[in-house]
Enzyme design. Structure first.
Site, short mmCIF file in Angstrom:
data_model
loop_
_atom_site.label_atom_id
_atom_site.label_comp_id
_atom_site.label_asym_id
_atom_site.label_seq_id
_atom_site.Cartn_x
_atom_site.Cartn_y
_atom_site.Cartn_z
N GLU A 176 -2.33 12.40 -9.95
CA GLU A 176 -3.61 11.74 -9.87
C GLU A 176 -4.75 12.49 -9.82
O GLU A 176 -5.64 12.35 -8.76
CB GLU A 176 -3.59 10.86 -8.63
CG GLU A 176 -2.11 10.17 -8.71
CD GLU A 176 -2.10 8.93 -7.37
OE1 GLU A 176 -2.83 9.18 -6.47
OE2 GLU A 176 -1.29 8.25 -7.25
N ASN B 65 1.32 13.33 -13.78
CA ASN B 65 1.61 11.94 -13.42
C ASN B 65 0.35 11.09 -13.01
O ASN B 65 -0.26 11.87 -12.24
CB ASN B 65 2.69 12.09 -12.43
CG ASN B 65 3.35 10.83 -12.06
OD1 ASN B 65 4.11 10.10 -12.89
ND2 ASN B 65 3.42 10.45 -10.80
N HIS C 91 2.90 1.03 -11.28
CA HIS C 91 2.86 0.10 -9.83
C HIS C 91 2.35 -1.38 -10.66
O HIS C 91 1.04 -1.20 -10.48
CB HIS C 91 2.30 0.76 -8.68
CG HIS C 91 3.04 1.96 -8.23
ND1 HIS C 91 4.17 1.79 -7.79
CD2 HIS C 91 2.51 3.10 -8.42
CE1 HIS C 91 4.62 2.89 -7.48
NE2 HIS C 91 3.52 3.86 -7.74
N GLU D 149 7.21 5.54 -11.50
CA GLU D 149 7.15 4.88 -10.40
C GLU D 149 7.33 3.42 -10.26
O GLU D 149 6.54 2.61 -9.45
CB GLU D 149 6.21 5.28 -9.41
CG GLU D 149 6.00 7.10 -9.60
CD GLU D 149 4.99 7.31 -8.30
OE1 GLU D 149 4.21 6.65 -7.82
OE2 GLU D 149 4.62 8.43 -8.63
N ASP E 175 7.27 -0.32 -10.30
CA ASP E 175 7.62 -1.57 -9.29
C ASP E 175 6.85 -2.87 -9.62
O ASP E 175 5.75 -2.51 -10.41
CB ASP E 175 7.45 -1.38 -7.81
CG ASP E 175 6.27 -0.66 -7.32
OD1 ASP E 175 5.21 -0.82 -7.76
OD2 ASP E 175 6.43 -0.05 -6.20
C1 XIL Z 1 3.97 6.43 -1.51
C2 XIL Z 1 5.23 6.32 -0.69
O1 XIL Z 1 5.85 5.34 -1.35
C3 XIL Z 1 4.97 5.87 0.69
O2 XIL Z 1 6.20 5.90 1.30
C4 XIL Z 1 3.79 6.98 1.08
O3 XIL Z 1 3.54 6.48 2.57
C5 XIL Z 1 2.56 7.05 0.28
O4 XIL Z 1 3.16 7.22 -0.89
N1 XIL Z 1 1.82 7.11 -5.93
C6 XIL Z 1 2.40 8.14 -5.93
C7 XIL Z 1 3.46 8.21 -4.73
O5 XIL Z 1 2.48 9.16 -6.58
O6 XIL Z 1 3.73 9.37 -4.36
C8 XIL Z 1 3.10 7.18 -3.78
O7 XIL Z 1 4.34 7.06 -2.92
C9 XIL Z 1 2.73 5.83 -4.48
C10 XIL Z 1 1.61 5.85 -5.36
#
Ligand code: XIL
Length: 332
Positions: free
Chosen positions: A139, A181, A217, A246, A248
């Site tokens: 990020e 990422n 996400h 990641e 979802d």
């Molecule tokens: C999130 C986790 O899922 C949580 O448990 C934590 O509190 C905060 O981070 N992008 C990312 C991840 O790269 O590391 C993040 O994970 C979600 C968004």
């Protein structure tokens, strides 16, 4: 009697292996450390690649200056080795989840460089040969397509930290795949254009970068579009690989059966895309029992392929059918 009819369905990982594909999930700290039986059984059975949801972030690893507590991350590495699973390492350089001792300190450029180099080499070195792919930088670009200028690392080091981080990670484990990422990176947008330019320039400078991770996400109703294919193609034309890191798909709560079917279609399209263009697809958790969504996006949730009681949802069946169809085609 037809024994075959009674055999359990093959798990996702068995189907994925027939497609030479990595299917995985992020692992939450507590259920792993507590050895929650249903959680661990499903994790071992279904996936051939794992990633730590939090265990390898700087704040989790390093409670005090330059001291490390490896309890949780070692447990994950051991679990993956025991179950013949690959690992993605997440994440070495990020503006979030930094330990307070680091975040709240004023640092000279020299000190910031030394701390970052030491951290990367300590963590990557410890797991050398055991982590398949690292999210080296997470990020670094904001939604407008500029560097995230207010972030800790940019403020201390300007954009130079990105190339240095890849170089240090590569020195610590020359065989690990090194990824950039980010989220909202899959479509064509000012942000994904900036990511494209960043990784293109890194490649041109000879920086050891091997892949781009799309977090994905997603929100309800997401569908694959031409822009995703165009973005994948331009990145792959640079000689980089892609992974969905990641995934979802969050729903407004409580979800109706129609919403769960719509979610399954998002999962199906994402996986079918990934089978053509990506090295791996990982979901951010696997059961709605442990998901970051309800606390970060209040009013939404139910974002993962298994429900809170570990029962498979339509999204799981969509993943299964997509892999089974592809595995069948390859072996027809
Ligand atoms: C999130 C986790 O899922 C949580 O448990 C934590 O509190 C905060 O981070 N992008 C990312 C991840 O790269 O590391 C993040 O994970 C979600 C968004």
């Amino acid at each position: 009697m037809d024994d075959h009819a009674q055999a359990p369905r093959p798990p996702l990982r068995a189907l994925a292996e027939r497609c030479h594909f990595a299917i995985g999930a992020a692992v939450a700290t507590q259920p792993l450390l507590n050895g929650e039986p249903d959680y661990c059984a499903l994790l071992a059975r279904e996936f051939n690649v794992l990633v730590a949801e939090n265990m390898m972030k700087w704040d989790a690893l390093s409670p005090a200056p330059e001291q490390y507590d490896w309890t949780a991350s070692d447990a994950l590495v051991a679990f993956a080795a025991k179950h013949a699973q690959r690992l993605r390492g997440h994440t070495l350089v990020w503006h979030n989840q930094l330990p307070a001792w680091l975040r709240d300190r004023s640092l000279s450029r020299t000190e910031a460089l030394r701390l970052l180099e030491t951290h990367i080499k300590t963590v990557v070195g410890r797991y050398r040969g055991q982590v398949w792919a690292w999210d080296v930088v997470n990020e670094a670009i904001d939604d407008s397509g500029d560097y995230r200028r207010t972030s800790f690392w940019f403020r201390h080091l300007g954009p130079d930290y990105i190339a240095l981080a890849f170089q240090w990670a590569h020195e610590a484990d020359p065989d690990a795949l090194l990824y950039y990422n980010d989220y909202s990176a899959e479509g064509i947008s000012p942000k994904s254009d900036a990511i494209y330019r960043l990784v293109r320039d890194l490649k041109a400078q000879g920086v050891p970068i091997h892949g781009v991770g799309w977090q994905m996400h997603l929100i309800e109703g997401w569908r694959l579009e031409d822009q995703h294919l165009r973005n994948a193609e331009r990145l792959r034309a640079l000689g980089l690989e892609l992974s969905i890191t990641e995934l979802d798909v969050r729903l407004t709560l409580p979800p109706s059966p129609a919403q769960l079917d719509g979610q399954a279609e998002s999962y199906r399209q994402a996986l079918s895309f990934a089978l053509d263009h990506c090295r791996a697809l990982l979901t951010w958790g696997f059961s709605d029992r442990y998901s970051w969504i309800p606390s970060f996006q209040p009013g939404t949730g139910a974002a993962l392929p298994f429900d809170e009681a570990y029962a498979p949802k339509p999204a799981y069946h969509a993943l299964w059918q997509t892999l089974a169809a592809r595995a069948g085609q390859l072996h027809a």
